[in-house]
Design an enzyme around this catalytic site. Structure first.
Site, PDB file in Angstrom:
ATOM      1  N   ASP A 132    -131.831 -48.590 -78.542  1.00  0.00           N
ATOM      2  CA  ASP A 132    -131.675 -47.908 -77.432  1.00  0.00           C
ATOM      3  C   ASP A 132    -131.972 -48.960 -76.268  1.00  0.00           C
ATOM      4  O   ASP A 132    -131.827 -50.244 -76.796  1.00  0.00           O
ATOM      5  CB  ASP A 132    -132.913 -46.707 -77.492  1.00  0.00           C
ATOM      6  CG  ASP A 132    -134.259 -47.498 -77.417  1.00  0.00           C
ATOM      7  OD1 ASP A 132    -134.262 -48.531 -77.320  1.00  0.00           O
ATOM      8  OD2 ASP A 132    -135.210 -46.573 -77.519  1.00  0.00           O
ATOM      9  N   ASP A 133    -131.955 -48.655 -74.942  1.00  0.00           N
ATOM     10  CA  ASP A 133    -131.760 -49.544 -74.012  1.00  0.00           C
ATOM     11  C   ASP A 133    -133.070 -49.909 -73.493  1.00  0.00           C
ATOM     12  O   ASP A 133    -133.385 -49.686 -72.304  1.00  0.00           O
ATOM     13  CB  ASP A 133    -130.970 -48.610 -72.817  1.00  0.00           C
ATOM     14  CG  ASP A 133    -130.508 -49.810 -71.704  1.00  0.00           C
ATOM     15  OD1 ASP A 133    -130.330 -50.986 -72.149  1.00  0.00           O
ATOM     16  OD2 ASP A 133    -130.269 -49.276 -70.810  1.00  0.00           O
TER      17      ASP A 133
END
Length: 735
Positions: free
Chosen positions: A680-681
């Site tokens: 994910d970020d």
């Protein structure tokens, strides 16, 4: 440039080599020609087209192309298992970004359809451990490549515990592990009930030991363990140990930032200090269920504050003493805390951090957002700052030393349900708004105690030191609760691990005769870089188990940790877990099986990790994909505070029926797990997850900053660092 492909069944029609300077975005085409040999070490008859970017820091390494899944454009490539052998004998060294495209051999037969696993064979990935692994397998560790360090060779990857260690271990063999693991999966209610019965319960839980729904399609996500059971974690940490005859045993050795500044507390003394603070908190109106924010450095007052809150049923929210006023204020507002516990300042290494000033600014911000804090309890940390120099607000600010010590050293326990909240701990999210992870009492208590006991092979004579701060989940589970629930002696260190020199850790190990040392790969790499002489000048003969936490440890750092720090005799518990899981999920059990440097090995009792593809289909055998967990475990978090919808969306909707960890994972042919980083970020700096949006928000809050974009970059010590692209407002000079 010369290019050869040794596999007759696949050829390379395009290769681009780029020179990489410090950051990938600075890449420029290589001007001089290179002789490159590329061949498939394990040629497969069918290879789908791939387009992949690889960081190539040395000219003699092995890279599994399936490790680069997050950078691929073609989603069909995640099950390819071929490895590329890259050799370069010219002078040069490294720093290459390589892009390859390889077309399939259309004359070859496609692979057989992937098998979809049934859920009946829960032991399929650990059964092979009934016999020792046949070999090392491949080491899918891109982190080692990113860090510019050599990958482990395939000839000597297995590291066996000594017969002496295994003979005395709590889990001495693969067979014993399989026996316990099988029971934990086939009869989780019976397995965890037997363990829970070893602790004190005012009232036993209902007949249903646990209930769960991990599939949002069947209703709200819900996890409950030991519901109806009445207990108190502070009582189990302190009173229970005192009643068993360990009142005079040292609970905490405290080591100050400056050498020679130290102290200790027995279990009886610790209980007295906890009760004094608990009585004070009750006197100023803190009740069961109220939130208390704790913003303290690693003084003994930090675990004391946590335990005092737990004793009276209050919910503590520890904020790392280093976070900004904005981050602290945001957390105060979110949990609506009426009390903040802090100190005036802390000295970390040679640097003084003025914590009270940060708290004052946070309280101004929280007031602007409608939350007024009634009391700011401030401990005078005299080694860093005198009270006369501390800014003060009469009527709100209270000196700890002036009021807490006058309260009685006994305090009645607030008995709580197993599913009553114990603490909030905020973790970064990709949206910029931190997530308030909520852990409850009973399941977390049993899980942290059990994971600590088995993952470190804990014995009552051990002296245990975890270098983590209680501002992170590691400090909650494995500085405070897990060790004290086992009656352990814990070292708490206030200062920097390399102050006044890089030998400080081993000085502390020798001083307290530490037997279990648990730290992060960041610190290992930092000390490794400083040189062996800072280690070998100290004895370290007391050490018997080492541990790693926060991020995957690259094989070369693992070997240095094992060979130099542990004198090639201390097993390493390389643990994978998260704030959300509460405790270890995949971890070596030191005496049970041979280890592979850099691998988290096998699941802990009761944990069923699965690797799935983009469609949520479980992948069998040797593979790489998304790491999920099926079924619940006692230490699982129950919700995100005030936002159950976000809880379900973030962790359970990506792959219905599973908890999604947000991490990538590879599993080798022997069943060993290799964590491959976030998908994910979120940037993982020194094992701490930091949301890119959170950093960007802080940057654009500056009046001269118009826009900001943040990415993670490779860092030789921290694993990842933060690199920001900033656009200033018009008219502002960049110089």
């Amino acid at each position: 440039m010369a290019l050869t492909a040794s596999s007759p069944s696949s050829s390379c029609n395009k290769i681009i080599l780029l020179h990489r300077s410090r950051f990938a975005h600075e890449a420029a085409p290589i001007q001089n020609q290179l002789r490159v040999k590329i061949k498939l070490s394990r040629p497969t008859p069918f290879l789908p087209p791939i387009s992949s970017v690889v960081y190539w820091p040395s000219f003699d390494c092995r890279i599994p192309h399936h490790r680069h899944r997050p950078l691929w454009n073609n989603s069909r490539n995640r099950n390819t298992n071929g490895w590329f052998r890259l050799d370069e004998r010219s002078r040069g060294g490294g720093g290459v970004v390589m892009m390859m495209e390889i077309p399939p051999d259309r004359s070859s037969s496609p692979p057989s359809p992937r098998k979809i696993l049934t859920t009946s064979d829960h032991l399929r990935h650990v059964e092979s451990m009934a016999n020792l692994p046949s070999g090392a397998g491949k080491i899918p560790r891109l982190n080692a490549v990113i860090l510019g360090e050599a990958l482990a060779s395939e000839e000597d990857d297995l590291v066996f515990p000594s017969d002496h260690f295994s003979g005395q271990a709590l889990v001495p063999s693969p067979q014993k592990y399989l026996e316990m693991y099988r029971k934990s999966i086939e009869d989780p209610a019976g397995f965890w009930s037997d363990i829970a019965s070893e602790f004190y319960w005012k009232e036993k839980w209902s007949q249903e030991v646990y209930s769960e729904n991990l599939d949002f399609r069947k209703g709200n996500i819900k996890i409950e363990w030991f519901k109806g059971g009445i207990t108190n974690i502070c009582y189990n940490c302190l009173d229970r140990n005192i009643e068993s005859g360990n009142g005079d045993k040292t609970a905490i050795y405290w080591e100050g930032n400056e050498p020679g500044l130290d102290g200790s507390l027995t279990y009886s003394q610790l209980l007295g200090r906890v009760c004094q603070l608990a009585n004070f908190l009750k006197d100023i109106g803190v009740r069961k269920g109220d939130a208390v924010v704790i913003y303290l450095p690693m003084l003994v007052e930090l675990p004391i504050s946590m335990l005092a809150c737990a004793r009276i049923g209050a919910v503590h929210s520890v904020v790392f003493a280093g976070f900004s006023a904005e981050s602290l204020g945001q957390r105060i507002v979110d949990c609506k805390s009426k009390v903040v516990i802090t100190c005036n300042a802390v000295r970390r290494g040679s640097k003084v951090i003025y914590l009270k000033d940060i708290v004052d600014a946070a309280l101004v911000e929280s007031l602007q957002n409608g939350i007024s804090v009634d009391a700011c309890v401030t401990y005078e940390n005299q080694s860093a700052m005198k009270r006369e120099a501390t800014k003060w607000q009469e009527g709100r600010d209270i000196w700890w030393q002036d009021v807490v010590p006058i309260y009685p050293t006994t305090c009645a326990v607030e008995w709580v349900d197993a599913e009553d909240p114990l603490f909030l701990l905020y973790t970064s999210g990709s949206t910029g708004k931190p997530k308030g992870v909520l852990h409850t009492t009973g399941g977390y208590m049993i899980y942290t105690a059990t994971t600590f006991k088995y993952a470190f092979d804990y014995k009552p004579s051990d002296i245990y030191w975890c270098t983590a701060d209680c501002g992170w989940i590691t400090g909650h589970s494995y500085v405070t609760y897990g060790p004290l629930l086992n009656g352990a002696t814990v070292v708490v260190y206030e200062g920097a691990p390399n102050y006044p020199d890089p030998g400080r850790c081993w000085d502390i190990v020798d001083k307290y005769k530490v037997t279990i040392f648990y730290t992060a790969p960041t610190l290992v790499r930092s000390l490794m870089r400083d040189g062996d002489e800072y280690v070998t000048r100290y004895s370290r003969k007391s050490l018997r188990v080492l541990g790693s936490v926060g991020e995957p440890i690259n094989p070369s750092a693992w070997r240095w940790f094992f060979n130099v720090v542990g004198d090639s005799r201390c097993p390493i518990s390389d643990t994978w877990w998260q704030t959300e899981t509460g405790g270890f999920m995949i971890t070596p059990l030191p005496g049970a099986w041979p280890q592979k440097p850099g691998s988290a090995t096998f699941p802990f009792f009761g944990v069923q990790p699965v690797i799935v593809d983009e469609k949520g289909i479980e992948i069998e055998g040797e593979c790489s994909g998304y790491l999920c967990v099926k079924s619940s475990w006692p230490g699982a978090f129950r919700t995100l505070y005030g936002d159950h919808e976000r809880y379900e969306t973030t962790y359970f909707k990506a792959f219905p029926g599973y908890y999604f960890s947000g991490d990538g994972c590879s599993r080798d042919k022997d069943g060993y797990h290799w964590l491959t980083g976030r998908v994910d970020d979120v940037i993982n700096v020194s094992g701490h997850r930091i949301g890119t949006a959170e950093v960007e928000s802080a940057l654009v809050s500056h009046p001269k900053c118009a826009e900001a974009a943040v990415v993670g970059v490779e860092h030789e010590v921290k694993g990842q660092g933060i690199y920001a692209f900033v656009t200033l407002v018009e008219g502002v000079s960049y110089m």
